[in-house]
Scaffold this active site. Structure first.
Site, mmCIF file in Angstrom:
data_model
loop_
_atom_site.group_PDB
_atom_site.id
_atom_site.type_symbol
_atom_site.label_atom_id
_atom_site.label_comp_id
_atom_site.label_asym_id
_atom_site.label_seq_id
_atom_site.Cartn_x
_atom_site.Cartn_y
_atom_site.Cartn_z
ATOM 1 N N ARG A 16 0.834 -1.211 0.000
ATOM 2 C CA ARG A 16 0.000 0.000 0.000
ATOM 3 C C ARG A 16 0.873 1.267 0.000
ATOM 4 O O ARG A 16 0.552 2.265 0.655
ATOM 5 C CB ARG A 16 -0.942 0.036 1.210
ATOM 6 N N GLU A 67 -5.599 3.596 6.036
ATOM 7 C CA GLU A 67 -5.145 3.460 4.649
ATOM 8 C C GLU A 67 -5.788 4.541 3.784
ATOM 9 O O GLU A 67 -5.211 5.020 2.818
ATOM 10 C CB GLU A 67 -5.551 2.067 4.142
ATOM 11 N N SER A 115 -11.061 -1.128 2.687
ATOM 12 C CA SER A 115 -10.374 -1.309 3.981
ATOM 13 C C SER A 115 -10.006 0.061 4.524
ATOM 14 O O SER A 115 -9.352 0.835 3.825
ATOM 15 C CB SER A 115 -9.069 -2.087 3.807
HETATM 16 P P1 FAD Z 1 -8.796 8.409 -5.343
HETATM 17 O O1 FAD Z 1 -9.453 8.073 -4.072
HETATM 18 O O2 FAD Z 1 -9.483 9.400 -6.227
HETATM 19 O O3 FAD Z 1 -7.319 8.890 -5.036
HETATM 20 C C1 FAD Z 1 -6.507 8.143 -4.157
HETATM 21 C C2 FAD Z 1 -5.171 8.872 -3.946
HETATM 22 O O4 FAD Z 1 -4.424 8.880 -5.163
HETATM 23 C C3 FAD Z 1 -5.355 10.347 -3.552
HETATM 24 O O5 FAD Z 1 -4.364 10.686 -2.645
HETATM 25 C C4 FAD Z 1 -5.170 11.083 -4.873
HETATM 26 O O6 FAD Z 1 -4.650 12.389 -4.690
HETATM 27 C C5 FAD Z 1 -4.163 10.217 -5.602
HETATM 28 N N1 FAD Z 1 -4.355 10.215 -7.062
HETATM 29 C C6 FAD Z 1 -5.455 9.760 -7.718
HETATM 30 N N2 FAD Z 1 -5.254 9.866 -9.056
HETATM 31 C C7 FAD Z 1 -4.017 10.406 -9.225
HETATM 32 C C8 FAD Z 1 -3.250 10.770 -10.360
HETATM 33 N N3 FAD Z 1 -3.690 10.600 -11.621
HETATM 34 N N4 FAD Z 1 -2.022 11.304 -10.155
HETATM 35 C C9 FAD Z 1 -1.542 11.483 -8.903
HETATM 36 N N5 FAD Z 1 -2.227 11.144 -7.786
HETATM 37 C C10 FAD Z 1 -3.453 10.621 -7.941
HETATM 38 N N6 FAD Z 1 -7.521 -1.012 -2.750
HETATM 39 C C11 FAD Z 1 -6.688 -2.065 -2.873
HETATM 40 O O7 FAD Z 1 -5.467 -1.873 -2.979
HETATM 41 N N7 FAD Z 1 -7.144 -3.339 -2.854
HETATM 42 C C12 FAD Z 1 -8.446 -3.635 -2.750
HETATM 43 O O8 FAD Z 1 -8.823 -4.794 -2.748
HETATM 44 C C13 FAD Z 1 -9.362 -2.548 -2.620
HETATM 45 N N8 FAD Z 1 -10.677 -2.780 -2.478
HETATM 46 C C14 FAD Z 1 -11.542 -1.741 -2.330
HETATM 47 C C15 FAD Z 1 -12.900 -2.009 -2.192
HETATM 48 C C16 FAD Z 1 -13.810 -0.977 -2.040
HETATM 49 C C17 FAD Z 1 -15.275 -1.312 -1.869
HETATM 50 C C18 FAD Z 1 -13.369 0.361 -2.070
HETATM 51 C C19 FAD Z 1 -14.347 1.488 -1.944
HETATM 52 C C20 FAD Z 1 -12.012 0.654 -2.212
HETATM 53 C C21 FAD Z 1 -11.084 -0.395 -2.334
HETATM 54 N N9 FAD Z 1 -9.706 -0.169 -2.471
HETATM 55 C C22 FAD Z 1 -8.844 -1.223 -2.635
HETATM 56 C C23 FAD Z 1 -9.184 1.208 -2.451
HETATM 57 C C24 FAD Z 1 -9.266 1.912 -3.835
HETATM 58 O O9 FAD Z 1 -10.064 1.174 -4.724
HETATM 59 C C25 FAD Z 1 -7.881 2.086 -4.450
HETATM 60 O O10 FAD Z 1 -7.039 2.806 -3.594
HETATM 61 C C26 FAD Z 1 -7.953 2.825 -5.796
HETATM 62 O O11 FAD Z 1 -6.707 2.772 -6.434
HETATM 63 C C27 FAD Z 1 -8.405 4.272 -5.653
HETATM 64 O O12 FAD Z 1 -8.657 4.788 -6.936
HETATM 65 P P2 FAD Z 1 -9.407 6.184 -7.083
HETATM 66 O O13 FAD Z 1 -9.307 6.619 -8.514
HETATM 67 O O14 FAD Z 1 -10.762 6.096 -6.538
HETATM 68 O O15 FAD Z 1 -8.470 7.083 -6.167
HETATM 69 N N1 EPU Z 2 -11.041 -11.126 9.457
HETATM 70 C C1 EPU Z 2 -11.768 -11.302 10.619
HETATM 71 N N2 EPU Z 2 -12.815 -10.456 10.855
HETATM 72 C C2 EPU Z 2 -13.138 -9.462 9.989
HETATM 73 C C3 EPU Z 2 -12.379 -9.271 8.819
HETATM 74 C C4 EPU Z 2 -11.319 -10.127 8.567
HETATM 75 O O1 EPU Z 2 -11.494 -12.189 11.423
HETATM 76 O O2 EPU Z 2 -14.103 -8.755 10.280
HETATM 77 C C5 EPU Z 2 -9.953 -12.073 9.186
HETATM 78 C C6 EPU Z 2 -10.359 -13.017 8.033
HETATM 79 O O3 EPU Z 2 -11.077 -14.122 8.518
HETATM 80 C C7 EPU Z 2 -9.009 -13.403 7.459
HETATM 81 C C8 EPU Z 2 -8.163 -12.147 7.682
HETATM 82 O O4 EPU Z 2 -8.815 -11.382 8.702
HETATM 83 O O5 EPU Z 2 -8.447 -14.457 8.204
HETATM 84 C C9 EPU Z 2 -7.988 -11.310 6.419
HETATM 85 O O6 EPU Z 2 -9.266 -10.902 5.934
HETATM 86 P P1 EPU Z 2 -9.554 -10.708 4.362
HETATM 87 O O7 EPU Z 2 -9.016 -11.865 3.589
HETATM 88 O O8 EPU Z 2 -10.975 -10.339 4.185
HETATM 89 O O9 EPU Z 2 -8.633 -9.503 3.914
HETATM 90 P P2 EPU Z 2 -8.143 -8.194 4.676
HETATM 91 O O10 EPU Z 2 -6.767 -8.415 5.189
HETATM 92 O O11 EPU Z 2 -9.161 -7.715 5.621
HETATM 93 C C10 EPU Z 2 -6.946 -7.232 2.570
HETATM 94 C C11 EPU Z 2 -6.887 -5.937 1.844
HETATM 95 C C12 EPU Z 2 -8.078 -5.784 0.920
HETATM 96 C C13 EPU Z 2 -8.033 -6.919 -0.085
HETATM 97 C C14 EPU Z 2 -8.095 -8.249 0.679
HETATM 98 C C15 EPU Z 2 -7.972 -9.456 -0.231
HETATM 99 C C16 EPU Z 2 -5.662 -4.371 3.203
HETATM 100 C C17 EPU Z 2 -5.727 -3.180 4.090
HETATM 101 N N3 EPU Z 2 -6.825 -4.838 2.775
HETATM 102 O O12 EPU Z 2 -8.077 -7.176 3.422
HETATM 103 O O13 EPU Z 2 -7.980 -4.548 0.236
HETATM 104 O O14 EPU Z 2 -9.096 -6.832 -1.000
HETATM 105 O O15 EPU Z 2 -7.010 -8.301 1.631
HETATM 106 O O16 EPU Z 2 -6.657 -9.634 -0.632
HETATM 107 O O17 EPU Z 2 -4.572 -4.854 2.906
HETATM 108 C C18 EPU Z 2 -8.583 -2.229 0.370
HETATM 109 O O18 EPU Z 2 -7.380 -1.970 0.381
HETATM 110 O O19 EPU Z 2 -9.463 -1.346 0.381
HETATM 111 C C19 EPU Z 2 -9.014 -3.631 0.329
HETATM 112 C C20 EPU Z 2 -10.298 -3.988 0.353
#
Ligand code: FAD
Ligand code: EPU
Length: 336
Positions: free
Chosen positions: A154, A318, A222
């Protein structure tokens, strides 16, 4: 003219900015004033505007995907404003596997390198060839190699040395023709037939079962990072919390599951105004509405306090939090 930001960030708190400017052609960046304060925005899925932002929001909306087949791989050069999940779907529809584990992550391609998006055993860095950006001070376009981007969990150079100094304009991705599936994450090991499309569909099913659709129930994914702790601290914690999920990080550190810590602290379903610790995934905070930035800040501090008291672990958020004129960090004192 003031512009509401509520629909421009997926956590959807009521907020406004002084100006909103949409970039649909990178040439516009040459003319952009970048007078302070400004912030760059993609789809706002990792950004929360806590209150009114006294500056200009520059939203990246450039489009375009160019594909170059090479001897051993495909080079994809993608504009910053393209939607990430649409890109993943496009690659699979064109028989270019690799990105399937990263399906359904919201947001733009330009934001993806900023926090080096990752899920289900894969991080974006694995497929990066270069990241191209517009340097605001020099007014020129610069390309960084993968190594120069300093990717981590991240993390990247765009959160440190280049923070607020650049606009990412294009991302170069390299997808090897020889596909190697990444199946280390539990549900992916149960696939009867391993194809990239099957992994993609399983990832989507798994995500839909845990994570709320941000366009149905406001959230930012997250909310906190999974803490990376020294092995000695992990071993001490496991003595009293043997179920704590932990993953190898490097020889000296493990990553532990923040969602588990929050759930075990009894916080699932905890609510402040309309903000709630999500029942299906405690690492996610949802906003049911009628909430203000102050309610979210109170929730963040409460979670940090409870987790600190129980485990002496500090949770770092995050999600990027924007206050009146700048990004802010909410950190409890780490010393009790
Ligand atoms: P924004 O929120 O618009 O911007 C994020 C940051 O990047 C800000 O600081 C912004 O200034 C900067 N930025 C954006 N665009 C640019 C650019 N072109 N140039 C320079 N800086 C820029 N993240 C994960 O890593 N893994 C996941 O599994 C994951 N799951 C998610 C699930 C949900 C339901 C949600 C809501 C979010 C999740 N995220 C996850 C977080 C998010 O999807 C990512 O961080 C994504 O890359 C954000 O994209 P955005 O365009 O919405 O960024
Ligand atoms: N867990 C619990 N209780 C909860 C949630 C999770 O016990 O309420 C336990 C799960 O059972 C599992 C472990 O925690 O053993 C990890 O949970 P999960 O696999 O759901 O993933 P996470 O670590 O919570 C991370 C990323 C996600 C990404 C998933 C899948 C971060 C901060 N988050 O979540 O990214 O999609 O792994 O790889 O690293 C995001 O960044 O926004 C995001 C959704």
């Amino acid at each position: 003219m003031a512009q509401s930001l509520q629909t421009f960030h997926t956590f959807s708190l009521p907020s406004q900015c002084l100006h909103l400017c949409e970039i649909t052609d990178t040439k516009q960046l040459q003319q952009q004033l970048f007078s302070v304060p400004f912030c760059i925005l993609g789809e706002g899925s990792n950004t929360v505007f806590l209150n009114d932002y006294q500056g200009t929001v520059i939203k990246m909306a450039t489009k375009g995907i160019s594909l170059t087949p090479r001897e051993n791989d495909y080079l994809l050069e993608v504009a910053a404003g393209e939607n990430w999940h649409k890109l993943v779907t496009y690659t699979l529809d064109h028989d270019m596997p690799g990105l399937e584990n990263l399906a359904l992550i919201p947001g733009t391609v330009g934001a993806a390198p900023v926090q080096n998006i990752g899920a289900y055993g894969v991080e974006l860095a694995k497929y990066i060839e270069y990241v191209e950006y517009f340097d605001i001070a020099q007014k020129q376009v610069i390309r960084l190699s993968k190594v120069e981007c300093q990717f981590g969990y991240r993390d990247s150079i765009f959160k440190h040395a280049l923070k607020n100094k650049v606009v990412i304009t294009q991302v170069g991705l390299c997808l090897p023709k020889q596909w190697q599936p990444e199946l280390s994450y539990g549900p992916l090991q149960k696939l009867s037939k391993v194809t990239a499309k099957a992994v993609y569909e399983q990832v989507i099913t798994t995500r839909n079962s845990k994570l709320p659709d941000p366009y149905v129930l406001a959230n930012a994914g997250s909310f906190f990072k999974n803490p990376i702790i020294p092995n000695s601290q992990l071993h001490a914690l496991l003595k009293s919390h043997s179920q704590l999920p932990h993953y190898f990080y490097d020889d000296a550190h493990h990553k532990i599951a923040a969602g588990w810590l929050i759930e075990q602290a009894g916080l699932k379903g905890h609510r402040i105004a309309g903000i709630e610790v999500y029942e299906q995934q405690a690492l996610v905070l949802v906003n049911h509405g009628n909430s203000q930035g102050g309610d979210l800040v109170a929730m963040i501090k409460h979670i940090q306090q409870q987790v600190w008291q129980r485990y002496q672990i500090h949770l770092h958020h995050e999600v990027r939090l924007m206050a009146d004129s700048d990004e802010c960090n909410i950190n409890l004192q780490e010393q009790p």
